[in-house]
Scaffold this motif. Sequence first.
Motif, PDB file in Angstrom:
ATOM      1  N   LEU A   1      50.564  53.594  11.231  1.00 21.32           N
ATOM      2  CA  LEU A   1      50.708  53.316  12.656  1.00 21.32           C
ATOM      3  C   LEU A   1      52.173  53.116  12.988  1.00 21.32           C
ATOM      4  CD1 LEU A   1      49.427  52.541  15.432  1.00 21.32           C
ATOM      5  CD2 LEU A   1      49.311  50.188  14.566  1.00 21.32           C
ATOM      6  N   LEU A   2      52.691  53.938  13.900  1.00 19.36           N
ATOM      7  CA  LEU A   2      54.053  53.783  14.411  1.00 19.36           C
ATOM      8  C   LEU A   2      53.952  53.001  15.716  1.00 19.36           C
ATOM      9  CD1 LEU A   2      57.093  54.311  14.556  1.00 19.36           C
ATOM     10  CD2 LEU A   2      56.584  56.564  15.511  1.00 19.36           C
ATOM     11  N   ILE A   3      54.520  51.801  15.729  1.00 19.55           N
ATOM     12  CA  ILE A   3      54.419  50.907  16.881  1.00 19.55           C
ATOM     13  C   ILE A   3      55.732  50.878  17.642  1.00 19.55           C
ATOM     14  CG2 ILE A   3      53.898  48.556  17.644  1.00 19.55           C
ATOM     15  CD1 ILE A   3      52.715  48.172  14.719  1.00 19.55           C
ATOM     16  N   ASP A   4      55.628  51.049  18.950  1.00 17.30           N
ATOM     17  CA  ASP A   4      56.765  50.850  19.857  1.00 17.30           C
ATOM     18  C   ASP A   4      56.567  49.480  20.502  1.00 17.30           C
ATOM     19  OD1 ASP A   4      58.774  50.901  21.774  1.00 17.30           O
ATOM     20  OD2 ASP A   4      57.809  52.441  23.001  1.00 17.30           O
ATOM     21  N   PHE A   5      57.356  48.491  20.058  1.00 11.15           N
ATOM     22  CA  PHE A   5      57.341  47.170  20.680  1.00 11.15           C
ATOM     23  C   PHE A   5      58.262  47.251  21.893  1.00 11.15           C
ATOM     24  CE2 PHE A   5      56.221  46.233  16.275  1.00 11.15           C
ATOM     25  CZ  PHE A   5      55.187  45.322  16.416  1.00 11.15           C
ATOM     26  N   TRP A   6      57.725  46.998  23.084  1.00 12.49           N
ATOM     27  CA  TRP A   6      58.464  47.204  24.325  1.00 12.49           C
ATOM     28  C   TRP A   6      58.053  46.154  25.359  1.00 12.49           C
ATOM     29  CZ3 TRP A   6      56.400  48.604  29.159  1.00 12.49           C
ATOM     30  CH2 TRP A   6      55.005  48.713  29.174  1.00 12.49           C
TER      31      TRP A   6
ATOM     32  N   SER B   1      64.264  41.892  19.174  1.00 12.56           N
ATOM     33  CA  SER B   1      64.915  42.753  20.166  1.00 12.56           C
ATOM     34  C   SER B   1      63.991  43.925  20.440  1.00 12.56           C
ATOM     35  CB  SER B   1      66.272  43.249  19.661  1.00 12.56           C
ATOM     36  OG  SER B   1      66.115  44.094  18.544  1.00 12.56           O
ATOM     37  N   ILE B   2      64.109  44.462  21.645  1.00 10.20           N
ATOM     38  CA  ILE B   2      63.290  45.614  22.020  1.00 10.20           C
ATOM     39  C   ILE B   2      64.182  46.662  22.664  1.00 10.20           C
ATOM     40  CG2 ILE B   2      61.054  44.464  22.187  1.00 10.20           C
ATOM     41  CD1 ILE B   2      61.557  44.112  25.173  1.00 10.20           C
ATOM     42  N   PRO B   3      63.847  47.912  22.558  1.00 14.67           N
ATOM     43  CA  PRO B   3      62.694  48.435  21.826  1.00 14.67           C
ATOM     44  C   PRO B   3      62.896  48.332  20.312  1.00 14.67           C
ATOM     45  CG  PRO B   3      64.035  50.271  22.597  1.00 14.67           C
ATOM     46  CD  PRO B   3      64.646  49.002  23.151  1.00 14.67           C
TER      47      PRO B   3
ATOM     48  N   LEU C   1      50.421  56.800  16.868  1.00 14.73           N
ATOM     49  CA  LEU C   1      51.458  56.121  17.635  1.00 14.73           C
ATOM     50  C   LEU C   1      50.810  55.169  18.626  1.00 14.73           C
ATOM     51  CD1 LEU C   1      52.905  58.734  16.555  1.00 14.73           C
ATOM     52  CD2 LEU C   1      54.448  58.456  18.480  1.00 14.73           C
ATOM     53  N   GLY C   2      51.398  53.993  18.749  1.00 15.46           N
ATOM     54  CA  GLY C   2      50.883  53.001  19.677  1.00 15.46           C
ATOM     55  C   GLY C   2      51.996  52.201  20.308  1.00 15.46           C
ATOM     56  N   LYS C   3      51.764  51.792  21.545  1.00 20.48           N
ATOM     57  CA  LYS C   3      52.733  50.985  22.280  1.00 20.48           C
ATOM     58  C   LYS C   3      52.171  49.576  22.436  1.00 20.48           C
ATOM     59  CE  LYS C   3      55.062  52.864  25.672  1.00 20.48           C
ATOM     60  NZ  LYS C   3      56.416  52.890  25.129  1.00 20.48           N
ATOM     61  N   LEU C   4      53.001  48.573  22.088  1.00 19.79           N
ATOM     62  CA  LEU C   4      52.583  47.191  22.217  1.00 19.79           C
ATOM     63  C   LEU C   4      53.525  46.477  23.187  1.00 19.79           C
ATOM     64  CD1 LEU C   4      50.785  44.943  20.111  1.00 19.79           C
ATOM     65  CD2 LEU C   4      53.031  44.028  20.660  1.00 19.79           C
ATOM     66  N   ASP C   5      52.981  46.017  24.301  1.00 19.43           N
ATOM     67  CA  ASP C   5      53.739  45.281  25.312  1.00 19.43           C
ATOM     68  C   ASP C   5      53.958  43.868  24.780  1.00 19.43           C
ATOM     69  OD1 ASP C   5      54.653  43.803  27.495  1.00 19.43           O
ATOM     70  OD2 ASP C   5      53.265  44.733  28.914  1.00 19.43           O
ATOM     71  N   THR C   6      55.206  43.538  24.461  1.00 17.04           N
ATOM     72  CA  THR C   6      55.508  42.246  23.849  1.00 17.04           C
ATOM     73  C   THR C   6      55.292  41.075  24.809  1.00 17.04           C
ATOM     74  OG1 THR C   6      57.860  42.489  24.399  1.00 17.04           O
ATOM     75  CG2 THR C   6      57.150  43.222  22.207  1.00 17.04           C
ATOM     76  N   GLU C   7      55.285  41.343  26.099  1.00 18.97           N
ATOM     77  CA  GLU C   7      55.018  40.281  27.075  1.00 18.97           C
ATOM     78  C   GLU C   7      53.524  39.978  27.141  1.00 18.97           C
ATOM     79  OE1 GLU C   7      57.394  38.487  29.060  1.00 18.97           O
ATOM     80  OE2 GLU C   7      58.633  39.382  27.501  1.00 18.97           O
ATOM     81  N   ALA C   8      52.705  41.000  27.079  1.00 19.43           N
ATOM     82  CA  ALA C   8      51.249  40.823  27.159  1.00 19.43           C
ATOM     83  C   ALA C   8      50.660  40.372  25.827  1.00 19.43           C
ATOM     84  CB  ALA C   8      50.594  42.120  27.612  1.00 19.43           C
ATOM     85  N   GLU C   9      51.285  40.755  24.726  1.00 24.04           N
ATOM     86  CA  GLU C   9      50.761  40.465  23.384  1.00 24.04           C
ATOM     87  C   GLU C   9      51.789  39.678  22.582  1.00 24.04           C
ATOM     88  OE1 GLU C   9      47.716  40.952  22.793  1.00 24.04           O
ATOM     89  OE2 GLU C   9      47.183  42.374  24.374  1.00 24.04           O
ATOM     90  N   ARG C  10      52.139  38.507  23.090  1.00 25.09           N
ATOM     91  CA  ARG C  10      53.178  37.680  22.461  1.00 25.09           C
ATOM     92  C   ARG C  10      52.840  37.277  21.025  1.00 25.09           C
ATOM     93  NH1 ARG C  10      56.941  35.320  26.300  1.00 25.09           N
ATOM     94  NH2 ARG C  10      56.384  35.997  28.389  1.00 25.09           N
TER      95      ARG C  10
ATOM     96  N   GLY D   1      65.113  48.054  30.224  1.00 29.18           N
ATOM     97  CA  GLY D   1      65.620  49.379  30.590  1.00 29.18           C
ATOM     98  C   GLY D   1      65.598  50.374  29.440  1.00 29.18           C
ATOM     99  N   PRO D   2      66.161  50.030  28.269  1.00 27.64           N
ATOM    100  CA  PRO D   2      66.110  50.966  27.146  1.00 27.64           C
ATOM    101  C   PRO D   2      64.680  51.317  26.720  1.00 27.64           C
ATOM    102  CG  PRO D   2      67.798  49.318  26.761  1.00 27.64           C
ATOM    103  CD  PRO D   2      67.041  48.879  27.983  1.00 27.64           C
ATOM    104  N   CYS D   3      63.750  50.366  26.866  1.00 28.60           N
ATOM    105  CA  CYS D   3      62.341  50.646  26.540  1.00 28.60           C
ATOM    106  C   CYS D   3      61.787  51.716  27.473  1.00 28.60           C
ATOM    107  CB  CYS D   3      61.490  49.385  26.674  1.00 28.60           C
ATOM    108  SG  CYS D   3      61.927  48.054  25.544  1.00 28.60           S
ATOM    109  N   ARG D   4      62.055  51.558  28.761  1.00 29.28           N
ATOM    110  CA  ARG D   4      61.572  52.540  29.741  1.00 29.28           C
ATOM    111  C   ARG D   4      62.246  53.888  29.518  1.00 29.28           C
ATOM    112  NH1 ARG D   4      62.649  48.345  33.282  1.00 29.28           N
ATOM    113  NH2 ARG D   4      64.231  49.618  34.295  1.00 29.28           N
ATOM    114  N   GLN D   5      63.513  53.871  29.134  1.00 32.79           N
ATOM    115  CA  GLN D   5      64.248  55.107  28.873  1.00 32.79           C
ATOM    116  C   GLN D   5      63.676  55.840  27.658  1.00 32.79           C
ATOM    117  OE1 GLN D   5      68.360  54.442  27.886  1.00 32.79           O
ATOM    118  NE2 GLN D   5      68.917  56.585  28.189  1.00 32.79           N
ATOM    119  N   MET D   6      63.255  55.097  26.634  1.00 35.46           N
ATOM    120  CA  MET D   6      62.739  55.722  25.413  1.00 35.46           C
ATOM    121  C   MET D   6      61.266  56.133  25.533  1.00 35.46           C
ATOM    122  SD  MET D   6      62.791  54.415  21.446  1.00 35.46           S
ATOM    123  CE  MET D   6      61.351  53.359  21.526  1.00 35.46           C
TER     124      MET D   6
END
Length: 148
Positions: free
Chosen positions: A62-67, A113-115, A94-103, A72-77
């Motif tokens: 699993l490739l996780i994007d912590f965002w 640091s994110i991303p 591939l999966g995206k994990l919202d660090t604010e929603a899933e603290r 801004g850089p998260c949205r750019q990537m």
Amino acid sequence: MTQNDARIVICPACATANRVPAAKLGAGGKCGKCASPLFTGAPLTLTSANFDAHASRSDIPLLIDFWASWCGPCRQMAPAFTAAAPQLEPHMRLGKLDTEAERAIAARYAIQSIPTLAVVSKGREVARQAGAMPTSAIVAWAKSAIGR
């Protein structure tokens, strides 16, 4: 089909474990429970409800994007990460994990640091990279990470 030539693939829709012959991973396949495609060519949204199934029970790394949405850089990537999915599936999810929603999950992985991209295989983190990257760099880095 023997245990050795099958892979456990977690359904992106319902998080059910599916046994897929290794030789047929590239053919896609459908979930035995909900009939959704096992590979969609797009990152899935990781939540506390489905994270452990994809990170620990799957035979697919699993490739996780912590965002976070405010980053801004998260949205750019984000488009580059999305474009990497069809290039890396079916050998990597591939999966995206919202660090604010899933603290709690972000804290478990000590995300500072994110991303941040992390590769997890059978519940164990095998690689990590901080900072935004273009699609080609994401794909190259991810492929080298699962080669370890």
